[in-house]
Scaffold this motif. Sequence first.
Motif, mmCIF file in Angstrom:
data_model
loop_
_atom_site.group_PDB
_atom_site.id
_atom_site.type_symbol
_atom_site.label_atom_id
_atom_site.label_comp_id
_atom_site.label_asym_id
_atom_site.label_seq_id
_atom_site.Cartn_x
_atom_site.Cartn_y
_atom_site.Cartn_z
ATOM 1 N N GLY A 87 2.189 3.376 -4.142
ATOM 2 C CA GLY A 87 0.832 2.885 -4.367
ATOM 3 C C GLY A 87 -0.267 3.872 -4.039
ATOM 4 N N THR A 212 -7.171 -1.438 -5.213
ATOM 5 C CA THR A 212 -7.532 -1.651 -6.611
ATOM 6 C C THR A 212 -8.838 -2.415 -6.772
ATOM 7 O OG1 THR A 212 -6.285 -3.732 -6.755
ATOM 8 C CG2 THR A 212 -5.097 -1.689 -7.281
ATOM 9 N N ILE A 441 3.185 -3.755 -4.276
ATOM 10 C CA ILE A 441 3.689 -3.559 -5.629
ATOM 11 C C ILE A 441 3.578 -2.104 -6.042
ATOM 12 C CG2 ILE A 441 3.315 -4.130 -8.072
ATOM 13 C CD1 ILE A 441 4.563 -6.404 -6.451
ATOM 14 N N GLN A 443 3.194 1.230 -7.889
ATOM 15 C CA GLN A 443 3.661 1.457 -9.262
ATOM 16 C C GLN A 443 5.148 1.159 -9.394
ATOM 17 O OE1 GLN A 443 3.712 5.788 -10.340
ATOM 18 N NE2 GLN A 443 2.908 6.095 -8.266
ATOM 19 N N LEU A 446 5.520 -2.561 -10.689
ATOM 20 C CA LEU A 446 4.484 -3.034 -11.615
ATOM 21 C C LEU A 446 5.089 -3.724 -12.831
ATOM 22 C CD1 LEU A 446 1.366 -2.888 -11.744
ATOM 23 C CD2 LEU A 446 1.627 -0.903 -13.234
ATOM 24 N N LYS A 478 -1.774 0.606 -10.566
ATOM 25 C CA LYS A 478 -1.105 0.075 -9.383
ATOM 26 C C LYS A 478 -1.401 -1.422 -9.277
ATOM 27 C CE LYS A 478 -0.574 4.451 -8.528
ATOM 28 N NZ LYS A 478 -1.526 5.141 -7.655
ATOM 29 N N LEU A 479 -0.459 -2.168 -8.777
ATOM 30 C CA LEU A 479 -0.574 -3.574 -8.408
ATOM 31 C C LEU A 479 -0.859 -4.531 -9.560
ATOM 32 C CD1 LEU A 479 -0.580 -5.814 -6.270
ATOM 33 C CD2 LEU A 479 -2.986 -5.322 -5.855
ATOM 34 N N PRO A 481 -0.831 -5.368 -13.358
ATOM 35 C CA PRO A 481 -0.346 -4.941 -14.672
ATOM 36 C C PRO A 481 -1.421 -5.142 -15.734
ATOM 37 C CG PRO A 481 1.223 -6.442 -13.599
ATOM 38 C CD PRO A 481 -0.056 -6.514 -12.826
#
Length: 489
Positions: A87, A212, A441, A443, A446, A478-479, A481
Motif C-alpha cells: 500500500g 486514499t 488491501i 495493491q 485490490l 490502492k484500496l 478498486p
Amino acid sequence: MDTKDNNTPDYAAFLVAARQLLGPRGLTQDAELIEPWLTDWRGVYTGAALAMASPGTVEEVAALVRLCAAHGVSLVPQGGNSGMSGGATPDTSGHQIILSLRRMHAIRTIDAEARQVTCEAGVILQNLHEAVAEQGLRFPLTLGGKGSATIGGLISTNAGGTQVLRHGTMRAQVLGLEAILADGSRFDALVPLKKDNRGFDLKQVLIGSEGTLGIITAATLQLAPAPAGRRVLWVGVASLQMARAFLLHCDAMAGMALEGFEIIPAYSLAAVLHHLPGSRAPLDTDHTWHVLVELVAGTETMAGLQDLAEQVLATAFEAGLIENATIAASESQAEAFWLLRESISAAERARGPAVQHDVSVAVEQMPAFIDTVAPRVESAFPGTKVIAYGHLGDGNVHLHVLSPAGSVQGEWQKTTGKKISALIYDCVAEWGGSISAEHGIGQAKLAELARLTDPVRLGMMRAVKHALDPGNILNPGKLVPLAPDQAKP
C-alpha cells in the motif's frame, strides 16, 4: 492544472515549484536515497518515483498536496514502509511522488492525567512506547515491526497486533485526528470529545483508508496505565478446538487480566527454533498446537497475579483442556517466549517461497475454518503446506501456504500462488469473513476485493473516494478498486 497538454502534467514545472516549497532537505531525486523506499517490506512490489518529498510540518504537507492537485501529480504516503500489502509502494510509471512523513516525528504532548498523547504521524511505535513509559503509561498496541512502523501508517491501515483481544485495533486507540485532504485543506479533529453528535465520525472514515482519502499528519491516542507486572504462559494443546475452549476458560477466569492469546502450530515453532540462534522450546513435550497467553495486572491486583496464572492452568488441566504448560520464570524468559511468536514470519521467509493471507472469520468459527480450509488447499495443490497462527481470540489468523520444495522465489507466488490465494479468499467469502483482517488491501488484494466484495459496499467506497479525492491524486491504485467504466489515473 499546469500541464504540457490536456493529459500530461508538466513534471518539470512541478519539481521546480516543489523544490522552492520544500528545499533540498524536503525534496530529493537522488536515486540512492529513494531506492530503499521503492520496494515493499515483503519484496513483492517495486515501483519508481519522480521524487521523494519529506515535509517537516503540517503546513508543508498541505502546501505540497495543493501543489500536486494543481499539477495533477499523484502521491503515495509512506511511513515506515513496513506494510504487508504494497500500500505504500509507488507504481512503475516514475511519475508519482513518495510522500515520506518520517521527519514529522514530534510527540507534541503527553497528558498523564487524561491518559492521552498527541503525536505526529512519523513517530515510530517503539519510540512512542518508550516516551509514554517514562510517564508510567503505555500505548496498548504492539507488533513485530514496532521498531520501524509509524503512527501514521498504523492508523492508515487500522493495524491490529497482539493486544487486540483486550484493547481493540488502532480504531479504538484514536481519540482525535489531524489530516490533510486532497485539496490541501486541513481536517483538524485532534481535541478528543467524549460525546460529539455532529453527524458522521469523520476521523473513522480516514482511519484504515490507506492514504486514499487524506494524509494523516497527527493523532491524539488513548493510553493505558503501565501494568505492574505480567505472567506469560506457554501451553501445549491437542487441537484448535481445545485452544478455543482454553481461550473461553481463560476469559472466564481472568477477565480483563487476559491481554494476549496467540496460537502457534508445531511446524512454525520448529521453524523458528531452527532459524533463531540460541532459542529453545518452552516445553519438553511435543504438541500439535501451542498457545501463548499473557496476563497483566495493575498495582492493586499484582499480588494475586501469580496465583491467578497457576489457577488458570490447574483448572484447565483438570478439565482436560491442555496437555502441558509453563509460566515464564522471569521477564527475560517472558520476552523469549514472545520472541518465538514474533519470529515466525522471518523463519518462514528463510524457508522459501510462500503466499500469506491475513484473514478473519467469526471468532467462534475460526478452529473449524482452519481445519476445513487447510486440507482443502493442500489437496488442491499437492506439495504445499498450510500453516495458521496468530490471534485466535479476535478471529484473525495468518493463513500462510508454503510452496513445494524446489519452487522458485517470486515465480511461484505469481503463478501457483495466485491460484492458491484465490481459493483461500473464496473460502473466506463462503464463511462470511474478511480477506484483510489487519494488514489492509493496498495493491496486493485490490483485484480480490473487487471480485468478492458486495457491490453495494464497493459503490459506497468509490463514492467516498470520489467525493474526497475527485482528482484521484491520493495513493491511486490502492484500496479502492476502480469501477469498470473508470479510466486509470
